[in-house]
Scaffold this motif. Structure first.
Motif, PDB file in Angstrom:
ATOM      1  N   VAL A 286       4.450   8.079   1.177  1.00  0.00           N
ATOM      2  CA  VAL A 286       3.624   7.914  -0.011  1.00  0.00           C
ATOM      3  C   VAL A 286       2.786   9.184  -0.126  1.00  0.00           C
ATOM      4  N   ILE A 287       2.973   9.895  -1.232  1.00  0.00           N
ATOM      5  CA  ILE A 287       2.309  11.191  -1.425  1.00  0.00           C
ATOM      6  C   ILE A 287       1.533  11.162  -2.740  1.00  0.00           C
ATOM      7  N   ALA A 288       0.257  11.503  -2.669  1.00  0.00           N
ATOM      8  CA  ALA A 288      -0.613  11.513  -3.847  1.00  0.00           C
ATOM      9  C   ALA A 288      -0.772  12.934  -4.371  1.00  0.00           C
ATOM     10  N   TYR A 289      -0.841  13.044  -5.689  1.00  0.00           N
ATOM     11  CA  TYR A 289      -1.002  14.335  -6.361  1.00  0.00           C
ATOM     12  C   TYR A 289      -2.177  14.266  -7.330  1.00  0.00           C
ATOM     13  N   ASP A 290      -2.927  15.371  -7.453  1.00  0.00           N
ATOM     14  CA  ASP A 290      -4.055  15.449  -8.374  1.00  0.00           C
ATOM     15  C   ASP A 290      -3.607  15.576  -9.825  1.00  0.00           C
ATOM     16  N   ASP A 291      -2.354  15.885 -10.048  1.00  0.00           N
ATOM     17  CA  ASP A 291      -1.793  16.093 -11.376  1.00  0.00           C
ATOM     18  C   ASP A 291      -0.962  14.866 -11.758  1.00  0.00           C
ATOM     19  N   GLN A 292      -1.106  14.379 -12.978  1.00  0.00           N
ATOM     20  CA  GLN A 292      -0.391  13.163 -13.370  1.00  0.00           C
ATOM     21  C   GLN A 292       1.119  13.370 -13.557  1.00  0.00           C
TER      22      GLN A 292
ATOM     23  N   PRO B 257      -8.572  -1.961  -8.458  1.00  0.00           N
ATOM     24  CA  PRO B 257     -10.005  -2.251  -8.507  1.00  0.00           C
ATOM     25  C   PRO B 257     -10.329  -3.621  -7.917  1.00  0.00           C
ATOM     26  N   THR B 258      -9.458  -4.612  -8.142  1.00  0.00           N
ATOM     27  CA  THR B 258      -9.672  -5.948  -7.585  1.00  0.00           C
ATOM     28  C   THR B 258      -9.573  -5.917  -6.073  1.00  0.00           C
ATOM     29  N   LEU B 259      -8.641  -5.131  -5.552  1.00  0.00           N
ATOM     30  CA  LEU B 259      -8.485  -5.055  -4.102  1.00  0.00           C
ATOM     31  C   LEU B 259      -9.746  -4.541  -3.437  1.00  0.00           C
ATOM     32  N   GLY B 260     -10.447  -3.655  -4.108  1.00  0.00           N
ATOM     33  CA  GLY B 260     -11.676  -3.116  -3.552  1.00  0.00           C
ATOM     34  C   GLY B 260     -12.754  -4.170  -3.368  1.00  0.00           C
TER      35      GLY B 260
ATOM     36  N   PHE C 140      -4.605   2.476   4.298  1.00  0.00           N
ATOM     37  CA  PHE C 140      -3.774   3.007   3.223  1.00  0.00           C
ATOM     38  C   PHE C 140      -4.302   2.561   1.869  1.00  0.00           C
ATOM     39  N   LEU C 141      -4.626   1.273   1.738  1.00  0.00           N
ATOM     40  CA  LEU C 141      -5.134   0.776   0.463  1.00  0.00           C
ATOM     41  C   LEU C 141      -6.434   1.471   0.073  1.00  0.00           C
ATOM     42  N   LYS C 142      -7.292   1.735   1.047  1.00  0.00           N
ATOM     43  CA  LYS C 142      -8.543   2.452   0.763  1.00  0.00           C
ATOM     44  C   LYS C 142      -8.248   3.886   0.335  1.00  0.00           C
ATOM     45  N   ASP C 143      -7.330   4.565   1.028  1.00  0.00           N
ATOM     46  CA  ASP C 143      -6.943   5.929   0.646  1.00  0.00           C
ATOM     47  C   ASP C 143      -6.330   5.952  -0.752  1.00  0.00           C
ATOM     48  N   LEU C 144      -5.494   4.952  -1.035  1.00  0.00           N
ATOM     49  CA  LEU C 144      -4.859   4.874  -2.349  1.00  0.00           C
ATOM     50  C   LEU C 144      -5.915   4.695  -3.433  1.00  0.00           C
TER      51      LEU C 144
ATOM     52  N   ALA D 235      -9.048   5.513  -3.357  1.00  0.00           N
ATOM     53  CA  ALA D 235      -9.884   6.710  -3.462  1.00  0.00           C
ATOM     54  C   ALA D 235      -9.146   7.872  -4.118  1.00  0.00           C
ATOM     55  N   THR D 236      -7.844   7.941  -3.907  1.00  0.00           N
ATOM     56  CA  THR D 236      -7.050   9.072  -4.378  1.00  0.00           C
ATOM     57  C   THR D 236      -6.492   8.868  -5.777  1.00  0.00           C
ATOM     58  N   PHE D 237      -6.155   7.645  -6.116  1.00  0.00           N
ATOM     59  CA  PHE D 237      -5.469   7.348  -7.377  1.00  0.00           C
ATOM     60  C   PHE D 237      -6.478   7.255  -8.520  1.00  0.00           C
ATOM     61  N   GLN D 238      -6.950   8.408  -8.927  1.00  0.00           N
ATOM     62  CA  GLN D 238      -7.954   8.522  -9.978  1.00  0.00           C
ATOM     63  C   GLN D 238      -7.271   8.867 -11.304  1.00  0.00           C
ATOM     64  N   ASN D 239      -8.034   8.798 -12.368  1.00  0.00           N
ATOM     65  CA  ASN D 239      -7.501   9.176 -13.680  1.00  0.00           C
ATOM     66  C   ASN D 239      -6.938  10.595 -13.619  1.00  0.00           C
ATOM     67  N   GLY D 240      -5.760  10.777 -14.242  1.00  0.00           N
ATOM     68  CA  GLY D 240      -5.124  12.091 -14.271  1.00  0.00           C
ATOM     69  C   GLY D 240      -4.366  12.439 -13.003  1.00  0.00           C
ATOM     70  N   SER D 241      -4.002  11.436 -12.207  1.00  0.00           N
ATOM     71  CA  SER D 241      -3.280  11.697 -10.958  1.00  0.00           C
ATOM     72  C   SER D 241      -1.982  10.898 -10.921  1.00  0.00           C
ATOM     73  N   SER D 242      -1.187  11.146  -9.884  1.00  0.00           N
ATOM     74  CA  SER D 242       0.072  10.413  -9.708  1.00  0.00           C
ATOM     75  C   SER D 242       0.357  10.239  -8.223  1.00  0.00           C
ATOM     76  N   VAL D 243       1.191   9.237  -7.925  1.00  0.00           N
ATOM     77  CA  VAL D 243       1.558   8.938  -6.544  1.00  0.00           C
ATOM     78  C   VAL D 243       3.068   8.726  -6.494  1.00  0.00           C
ATOM     79  N   LEU D 244       3.702   9.296  -5.489  1.00  0.00           N
ATOM     80  CA  LEU D 244       5.137   9.156  -5.265  1.00  0.00           C
ATOM     81  C   LEU D 244       5.350   8.268  -4.048  1.00  0.00           C
ATOM     82  N   PHE D 245       6.133   7.209  -4.205  1.00  0.00           N
ATOM     83  CA  PHE D 245       6.498   6.299  -3.128  1.00  0.00           C
ATOM     84  C   PHE D 245       8.006   6.425  -2.934  1.00  0.00           C
ATOM     85  N   VAL D 246       8.456   6.781  -1.744  1.00  0.00           N
ATOM     86  CA  VAL D 246       9.893   6.891  -1.502  1.00  0.00           C
ATOM     87  C   VAL D 246      10.287   6.172  -0.223  1.00  0.00           C
TER      88      VAL D 246
END
Length: 165
Positions: free
Chosen positions: A6-12, A77-80, A103-107, A109-120
């Motif tokens: 699971v890789i997070a990116y700052d760019d959507q 947001p509900t998970l938080g 992982f859920l906390k990192d997700l 914190a990282t998954f903000q507006n204008g970002s994307s996450v890749l799950f493989v």
């Protein structure tokens, strides 16, 4: 056993770009992707999920995992708040699949507006060629069941700038 990354990116748009690279590598038989999911959060906070299409029989095997993961992304947001019974069920299901609270906390914190996450989920890969293709694409490894050494190599490849060619 498949490898999860699971890789997070700052760019959507970046996670989809990297998934496209992985699909090209799959066509060249350098990686065997079991599944690839991209989650995009646009500037208004709207979440879009982009799944790699697979035959129904192949998808069915991991349907529960992916549905639970998608639930965690959409309900982040509900998970938080940790008070909702449904969020507890999602947490439990993800924990059963090896995804932990950190992982859920990192997700979240990282998954903000204008970002994307890749799950493989990867069945098999030629590590050196895959790492070379991913070199310099950026991103932060949020979760993986790779060994610590493999994870460190992946994170290093994501961060290293490509050599001028």
């Amino acid at each position: 056993m498949s490898k999860l990354a699971v890789i997070a990116y700052d760019d959507q748009f970046k996670a989809e770009e990297v998934r496209t690279k992985l699909r090209r590598l799959q066509q060249d038989h350098l990686i065997d992707l079991e599944q690839a999911l991209v989650a995009v959060k646009d500037d208004q906070g709207e979440v879009t999920l982009l799944r790699m299409s697979k035959p129904a029989v192949e998808v069915e095997a991991h349907k529960g995992f992916w549905n639970t993961l998608v639930g965690a992304i959409v309900m982040e947001p509900t998970l938080g708040m940790a008070s909702d019974a449904r969020s507890g069920a999602i947490r439990g299901a993800l924990a059963g699949a090896g995804v932990d609270e950190d992982f859920l906390k990192d997700l979240a914190a990282t998954f903000q507006n204008g970002s994307s996450v890749l799950f493989v989920l990867i069945r098999h890969a030629s590590p050196e060629q895959v790492l070379a293709a991913l070199q310099g694409t950026g991103g932060k490894v949020l979760e993986t069941n790779l060994t610590h050494q493999e994870e460190a190599k992946l994170q290093a490849a994501l961060k290293v700038a490509r050599a001028a060619g």
